[in-house]
Design a protein around this motif. Structure first.
Motif, PDB file in Angstrom:
ATOM      1  N   ARG A  69       6.613 116.665  53.749  1.00 37.15           N
ATOM      2  CA  ARG A  69       6.441 118.108  53.511  1.00 37.15           C
ATOM      3  C   ARG A  69       7.793 118.758  53.197  1.00 37.15           C
ATOM      4  NH1 ARG A  69       2.341 117.561  57.620  1.00 37.15           N
ATOM      5  NH2 ARG A  69       3.806 118.012  59.297  1.00 37.15           N
ATOM      6  N   ALA A  73       9.168 120.303  49.622  1.00 36.25           N
ATOM      7  CA  ALA A  73       9.646 121.689  49.609  1.00 36.25           C
ATOM      8  C   ALA A  73      11.064 121.804  49.061  1.00 36.25           C
ATOM      9  CB  ALA A  73       9.597 122.270  51.020  1.00 36.25           C
ATOM     10  N   SER A 164      -2.762 121.547  56.317  1.00 37.52           N
ATOM     11  CA  SER A 164      -2.577 122.990  56.207  1.00 37.52           C
ATOM     12  C   SER A 164      -3.743 123.742  56.833  1.00 37.52           C
ATOM     13  CB  SER A 164      -2.415 123.401  54.738  1.00 37.52           C
ATOM     14  OG  SER A 164      -3.555 123.030  53.986  1.00 37.52           O
ATOM     15  N   GLU A 196       4.439 124.097  53.398  1.00 36.60           N
ATOM     16  CA  GLU A 196       3.160 123.480  53.031  1.00 36.60           C
ATOM     17  C   GLU A 196       2.147 123.457  54.170  1.00 36.60           C
ATOM     18  OE1 GLU A 196       3.443 119.795  50.970  1.00 36.60           O
ATOM     19  OE2 GLU A 196       4.827 120.590  49.480  1.00 36.60           O
ATOM     20  N   HIS A 224       4.997 129.839  45.623  1.00 41.15           N
ATOM     21  CA  HIS A 224       3.929 129.014  46.195  1.00 41.15           C
ATOM     22  C   HIS A 224       3.107 129.806  47.212  1.00 41.15           C
ATOM     23  CE1 HIS A 224       5.311 125.403  44.214  1.00 41.15           C
ATOM     24  NE2 HIS A 224       6.539 125.605  44.678  1.00 41.15           N
TER      25      HIS A 224
END
Length: 353
Positions: A69, A73, A164, A196, A224
């Motif tokens: 993750r 990112a 998530s 995320e 995002h």
């Protein structure tokens, strides 16, 4: 029949696929990050050396998926991912994730039911309902702490392949808008320390007067995060959809539905679950559910070596299939120390009425 407790973790029908193999370049970046944190002599930089070694909780948190993750990112820059991970490790200590913010500590803030974990979307993501109308007149640090505690409990209740959560904000009733400062701080925590982890944010019954407030926050959101916001989603007898067009095309494409009716709360969200918040019953049930699931995951993780880089997928599949090795020798006191979320007994509680 009213329900006062969380829904169970979904079965296989809501699961995603197991982690796919990485490309050679991405695998190299991952190996670099893993080697950094898995080193026997690793210590967190710029902290008291007596407490610089990773705790068991921190090694558990540094899973295979967690490292990925942070790599995603940071566009697979291993050095930047390491720096961000170390920043989050320090923040989690300072914020009190493992010691201060317990269920007992945060319970007074949760008593009104302004934040509730209930149900899962069609991707198996746990839903956190936020009811601004139940927010008190005064904001305090515990307001943000409750949000973080609820997110951590949502992570406890994610099935295999789910990483998530879904955030459900309902402005029905006499909703009070949170302060800009509170929203900015919460947004910063989410974007910095939970990459995320927000899968979708659904804001229902949004008054037009709040559009200007949302516009003020938008510049502080990364692209995002902005893409995950859905304002005034369509809710009908078939469930919840992002848009009217999705609702109309649902029969031809079932993937367009975000929530099935039986995973939605009836009040404010038109679901079939007649959920009524009864604090004593709900709180005991939620804490017990999370505590037991996290304890089982912790036992499995220990049985798999108890180290950095173990896959959440493998741990959760083992818990789901109840394939915990009965001979794994795990110190019960250790489990109590590291995974307890301050549960309280639910004996003789009336869970449904």
């Amino acid at each position: 029949m009213s329900i006062h407790v969380p829904l169970p973790v979904p079965t296989r029908s809501h699961e995603t696929a197991p982690p796919s193999a990485l490309s050679e370049k991405k695998q190299t970046s991952y190996d670099c990050v893993l080697e950094h944190f898995a080193a026997v002599d690793y210590t967190l930089p710029n902290v008291n050396q007596e407490k610089a070694a990773l705790t068991v909780d921190e090694k558990f948190w540094l899973s295979y998926e967690c490292l990925l993750r942070y790599l995603r990112a940071t566009n697979w820059n291993a050095d930047v991912a390491i720096k961000r991970l170390e920043g989050t490790l320090k923040w989690r200590r300072e914020f009190g994730i493992y010691d201060k913010i317990t269920a007992e500590y945060i319970e007074p803030e949760a008593a009104t039911g302004k934040e509730v974990l209930f149900g899962y979307d069609t991707h198996g993501r746990p839903a956190i309902y936020v009811s601004p109308s139940k927010v008190g007149t005064e904001e305090s640090p515990r307001t943000i702490q409750l949000t973080v505690w609820m997110a951590e409990r949502a992570f406890d209740l994610m099935g295999p392949g789910v990483e998530s959560l879904a955030l459900m904000v309902g402005y029905a009733g006499n909703a009070k808008n949170p302060s800009f400062s509170l929203c900015r701080t919460t947004l910063d925590i989410i974007q910095t320390h939970y990459p995320e982890r927000l899968g979708l944010a659904l804001i229902a019954h949004l008054p037009w007067l709040l559009n200007a407030f949302i516009a003020l926050l938008t510049p502080f959101m990364d692209p995002h995060t902005r893409q995950k916001l859905v304002f005034n989603p369509v809710i009908n007898e078939n469930g919840l959809f992002r848009t009217a067009a999705d609702a109309e095309a649902w029969n031809a494409d079932s993937t367009l539905r975000v929530f099935e009716p039986d995973q939605l709360i009836q009040e404010g969200w038109n679901g079939s679950q007649r959920f009524t918040y009864s604090h004593r019953v709900y709180w005991e049930a939620l804490v017990k559910l999370c505590e037991e699931r996290r304890s089982r995951m912790f036992v499995v993780w220990h049985g798999m070596g108890g180290k950095v880089g173990i896959k959440e997928w493998d741990v959760k599949v083992a818990v789901r299939d109840e394939t915990i090795d009965a001979h794994v020798d795990v110190d019960e006191a250790l489990i109590d120390t590291h995974v307890d979320v301050d549960g309280v007994s639910t004996e003789n509680s009336q869970l449904q009425s």
